[in-house]
Design an enzyme around this catalytic site. Structure first.
Site, short mmCIF file in Angstrom:
data_model
loop_
_atom_site.label_atom_id
_atom_site.label_comp_id
_atom_site.label_asym_id
_atom_site.label_seq_id
_atom_site.Cartn_x
_atom_site.Cartn_y
_atom_site.Cartn_z
N SER A 150 0.85 -1.19 0.00
CA SER A 150 0.00 0.00 0.00
C SER A 150 0.88 1.24 0.00
O SER A 150 1.97 1.23 0.59
CB SER A 150 -0.90 0.02 1.23
OG SER A 150 -1.57 1.27 1.35
N TYR A 163 -1.59 -0.50 10.03
CA TYR A 163 -1.63 -0.82 8.60
C TYR A 163 -0.42 -0.23 7.89
O TYR A 163 0.25 -0.91 7.10
CB TYR A 163 -2.92 -0.26 8.00
CG TYR A 163 -3.15 -0.63 6.56
CD1 TYR A 163 -3.41 -1.94 6.19
CD2 TYR A 163 -3.14 0.34 5.56
CE1 TYR A 163 -3.64 -2.29 4.87
CE2 TYR A 163 -3.37 0.01 4.24
CZ TYR A 163 -3.62 -1.31 3.89
OH TYR A 163 -3.84 -1.64 2.57
#
Length: 260
Positions: A150, A163
């Site tokens: 990501s 995350y």
């Protein structure tokens, strides 16, 4: 299914984690349409079987396995099942991510086990996939490991430190394994997607004003589709013609993030 001219992964077997729905299902369907035999590793066997049935309905081959990526033994069993059922394993795509990844939360609001639980799926899961699959991928002479990354792992994610940390670590793991596994003929790459997943849809439903604001940041004008945009990009990365590409983080996000 796609016509024979586009079946570039005919005869190859791919295992996709977190493929019981969302982006993982899109990846699994995209793999099947170019000829791959797909092993769906899902935390819930029922959702994995739903994906398998969709693939079979389009004329593909699929096997659903209930798997917990946080368990190394569980991943070993999934790889063994893939090899036993289809005769080998050519590609592994680690897509599974913790459900909390899409729910912003300040670090000080994390419960004692929130951090460990999130990294257990995203990062430890990637480690378990790699360890479990190495021998099978090595046996092919040209195995491929794809990890899901990501842009948050580069620029950070406000209110989502777990995350961001896990995806940043996966960048490093991708590059390290590419160097370590290159001599064995295994390529290791990561894909950093932006897709309109069910989780994203749910977030926008709760925050409708943010939807148009966020999508306006995409040069191509829309968030990616799970199968057509992200899934097919991953199948392209597995194309034998790209066997010289390894150690790369590929942005599949419609131009959203362009900085190095």
């Amino acid at each position: 299914m796609s016509n024979q001219m586009t079946r570039v992964l005919d005869g190859e077997t791919v295992l996709v984690t977190g493929a019981g729905g969302g982006l993982g299902r899109g990846i699994a369907l995209a793999m099947a349409e170019v000829g791959a035999r797909v092993v769906i590793a899902a935390r819930r066997g029922s959702t994995g079987e739903e994906t398998a049935q969709l693939i079979r309905a389009e004329g593909g081959e699929a096997l659903a396995i209930e798997t917990d990526v946080t368990s190394l033994e569980g991943m070993r069993q999934a790889v063994t099942a893939a090899v036993s059922h289809f005769g080998g394993l050519d590609i592994l795509v680690h897509n599974a991510t913790h459900g909390a990844s899409g729910h912003p939360k300040n670090l000080e609001d994390f419960a004692d086990d929130d951090w460990d639980n999130q990294l257990a799926v995203d990062l430890v899961g990637a480690h378990n996939c790699a360890v479990a699959a190495f021998d099978a991928l090595h046996a092919t002479g040209c195995g491929r490991l794809i990890l899901l990354c990501s842009a948050f792992g580069l620029h950070g994610a406000a209110l989502n430190p777990g995350y961001a940390a896990s995806k940043g670590a996966i960048r490093g793991l991708t590059k390290a394994l590419a160097r370590e596994w290159g001599p064995f003929g295994i390529t290791v790459n990561a894909v950093s997607p932006a897709a309109l997943t069910p989780a994203a849809e749910a977030f926008f439903a709760m925050n409708p004003v943010l939807r148009d604001q966020y999508i306006a940041n995409f040069p191509l004008g829309y968030m990616g589709r799970e199968r057509e945009d992200v899934g097919r990009a991953i199948t392209a990365l597995c194309n034998p013609n790209l066997s010289y590409v390894t150690g790369q983080i590929i942005q599949v996000d419609g131009g959203l993030y362009t900085a190095v």
